[in-house]
Design a protein around this motif. Structure first.
Motif, PDB file in Angstrom:
ATOM      1  N   TRP A   1       0.846  -1.196   0.000  1.00 20.97           N
ATOM      2  CA  TRP A   1       0.000   0.000   0.000  1.00 20.97           C
ATOM      3  C   TRP A   1       0.875   1.238   0.000  1.00 20.97           C
ATOM      4  CZ3 TRP A   1      -2.792   2.321   4.763  1.00 20.97           C
ATOM      5  CH2 TRP A   1      -3.789   3.223   4.349  1.00 20.97           C
ATOM      6  N   GLN A   2       0.630   2.162  -0.947  1.00 21.64           N
ATOM      7  CA  GLN A   2       1.497   3.303  -1.175  1.00 21.64           C
ATOM      8  C   GLN A   2       0.960   4.625  -0.652  1.00 21.64           C
ATOM      9  OE1 GLN A   2       4.682   3.230  -2.723  1.00 21.64           O
ATOM     10  NE2 GLN A   2       4.391   1.044  -2.309  1.00 21.64           N
ATOM     11  N   ALA A   3      -0.089   4.596   0.173  1.00 23.03           N
ATOM     12  CA  ALA A   3      -0.630   5.843   0.705  1.00 23.03           C
ATOM     13  C   ALA A   3       0.440   6.631   1.446  1.00 23.03           C
ATOM     14  CB  ALA A   3      -1.804   5.539   1.635  1.00 23.03           C
ATOM     15  N   SER A   4       0.325   7.950   1.427  1.00 20.47           N
ATOM     16  CA  SER A   4       1.302   8.830   2.055  1.00 20.47           C
ATOM     17  C   SER A   4       1.330   8.624   3.568  1.00 20.47           C
ATOM     18  CB  SER A   4       0.967  10.284   1.746  1.00 20.47           C
ATOM     19  OG  SER A   4       0.957  10.519   0.347  1.00 20.47           O
ATOM     20  N   PRO A   5       2.481   8.905   4.222  1.00 19.95           N
ATOM     21  CA  PRO A   5       2.566   8.738   5.680  1.00 19.95           C
ATOM     22  C   PRO A   5       1.490   9.508   6.439  1.00 19.95           C
ATOM     23  CG  PRO A   5       4.758   8.995   4.763  1.00 19.95           C
ATOM     24  CD  PRO A   5       3.794   9.246   3.632  1.00 19.95           C
ATOM     25  N   TRP A   6       1.220  10.770   6.051  1.00 21.39           N
ATOM     26  CA  TRP A   6       0.211  11.538   6.767  1.00 21.39           C
ATOM     27  C   TRP A   6      -1.174  10.919   6.598  1.00 21.39           C
ATOM     28  CZ3 TRP A   6      -4.034  13.466   4.346  1.00 21.39           C
ATOM     29  CH2 TRP A   6      -3.971  13.649   2.948  1.00 21.39           C
ATOM     30  N   TYR A   7      -1.444  10.360   5.431  1.00 24.55           N
ATOM     31  CA  TYR A   7      -2.744   9.733   5.181  1.00 24.55           C
ATOM     32  C   TYR A   7      -2.896   8.477   6.028  1.00 24.55           C
ATOM     33  CZ  TYR A   7      -6.696   7.956   2.415  1.00 24.55           C
ATOM     34  OH  TYR A   7      -7.926   7.483   2.016  1.00 24.55           O
ATOM     35  N   ARG A   8      -1.824   7.718   6.150  1.00 18.09           N
ATOM     36  CA  ARG A   8      -1.867   6.488   6.938  1.00 18.09           C
ATOM     37  C   ARG A   8      -2.084   6.784   8.418  1.00 18.09           C
ATOM     38  NH1 ARG A   8       0.443   2.014   4.443  1.00 18.09           N
ATOM     39  NH2 ARG A   8       1.264   1.283   6.425  1.00 18.09           N
ATOM     40  N   ARG A   9      -1.577   7.924   8.898  1.00 16.53           N
ATOM     41  CA  ARG A   9      -1.786   8.284  10.294  1.00 16.53           C
ATOM     42  C   ARG A   9      -3.235   8.671  10.566  1.00 16.53           C
ATOM     43  NH1 ARG A   9       3.048  11.179   9.523  1.00 16.53           N
ATOM     44  NH2 ARG A   9       1.880  13.146   9.458  1.00 16.53           N
ATOM     45  N   ARG A  10      -3.882   9.246   9.570  1.00 18.48           N
ATOM     46  CA  ARG A  10      -5.230   9.778   9.788  1.00 18.48           C
ATOM     47  C   ARG A  10      -6.338   8.821   9.369  1.00 18.48           C
ATOM     48  NH1 ARG A  10      -4.393  15.980   7.487  1.00 18.48           N
ATOM     49  NH2 ARG A  10      -2.578  16.493   8.776  1.00 18.48           N
TER      50      ARG A  10
END
Length: 244
Positions: free
Chosen positions: A160-169
């Motif tokens: 999964w390549q979602a951005s770090p900030w997206y994964r946190r939220r």
């Protein structure tokens, strides 16, 4: 006999715009990268000129798929311009974009051809962009060459390549949506038909043919360490801490 491999790409940037039917003053975007747009990116990296249909044909024959890892937000902008010679105002146009989106795209085909395209992405003749010249990628797009692989397997296995900030939220979804071009021996009874098969990028006479696409859900492949494989610096991380 030639080997079949798969070249995977990470398409991420502040803005993307993948128009399939834009005309006149209204320039729309699809919700995911188009085949014509991604083939155009690869052709630019390889130095293929817009009117060189002979060199374009092998790239257009590659089988294409895209996975929606971070859908992004659709936004609208108004664009003004002036004539380069007379200075007269041009018509106001609407332009639509996807903001903060991340996709995994892949092409399947001859191993030697894909090896050359991977090398071209690393040292491109013309810079890659995400649908429009005003939309550069935020990171290198090359995710690797999978030798003797199938498009379906790569789409199901790339982390999964979602951005770090997206994964946190956001909690990781159970499945991700894949838009995949059908194989030669596959039934097309449930496929959608899109006019998105590039034939010519000649600015004077662009041409696209029809291609068939199926929609598949795949289980979200979470990286083994539970984090995004892209460890880019997030300048807003400190603000998230303050908010909490």
């Amino acid at each position: 006999m030639s080997r079949t491999s798969v070249l995977a790409l990470r398409l991420a940037g502040p803005l993307q715009s993948w128009g399939a039917s834009s005309r006149f003053t209204r320039r729309t975007t699809e919700s995911a990268p188009t085949k014509s747009g991604v083939i155009g990116l690869l052709a630019a990296a390889a130095g293929i000129e817009r009117g060189d249909d002979t060199r374009l044909a092998p790239l257009a024959a590659l089988r294409f798929a895209v996975r929606m890892d971070q859908p992004g937000t659709r936004i609208r902008d108004f664009h003004t311009a002036h004539h380069a010679v007379t200075g007269a105002s041009m018509p106001l146009s609407e332009r639509f974009y996807l903001a903060d989106a991340v996709f995994v795209a892949a092409v399947e085909g001859d191993h030697a051809l894909l090896t050359g395209l991977r090398d071209a992405l690393r040292t491109p003749v013309y810079p890659p962009y995400l649908g429009r010249r005003s939309c550069p990628p935020s990171e290198p797009v090359d995710l690797g060459l999978y030798e003797e692989a199938r498009l379906e397997d790569v789409m199901a296995s790339v982390p999964w390549q979602a951005s770090p900030w997206y994964r946190r939220r956001h909690q990781a979804p159970q499945t991700l949506t894949v838009l995949r071009e059908t194989a030669a021996d596959e039934s097309t009874a449930t496929a959608d038909v899109l006019r998105d098969q590039p034939v010519s990028f000649d600015a004077a006479h662009r041409r696209h043919a029809l291609r068939t696409v199926v929609t598949d859900p795949v289980s979200t492949p979470i990286p083994s360490d539970g984090t995004s494989p892209q460890k880019a610096h997030d300048p807003f991380a400190a603000l998230d801490v303050l908010e909490n």
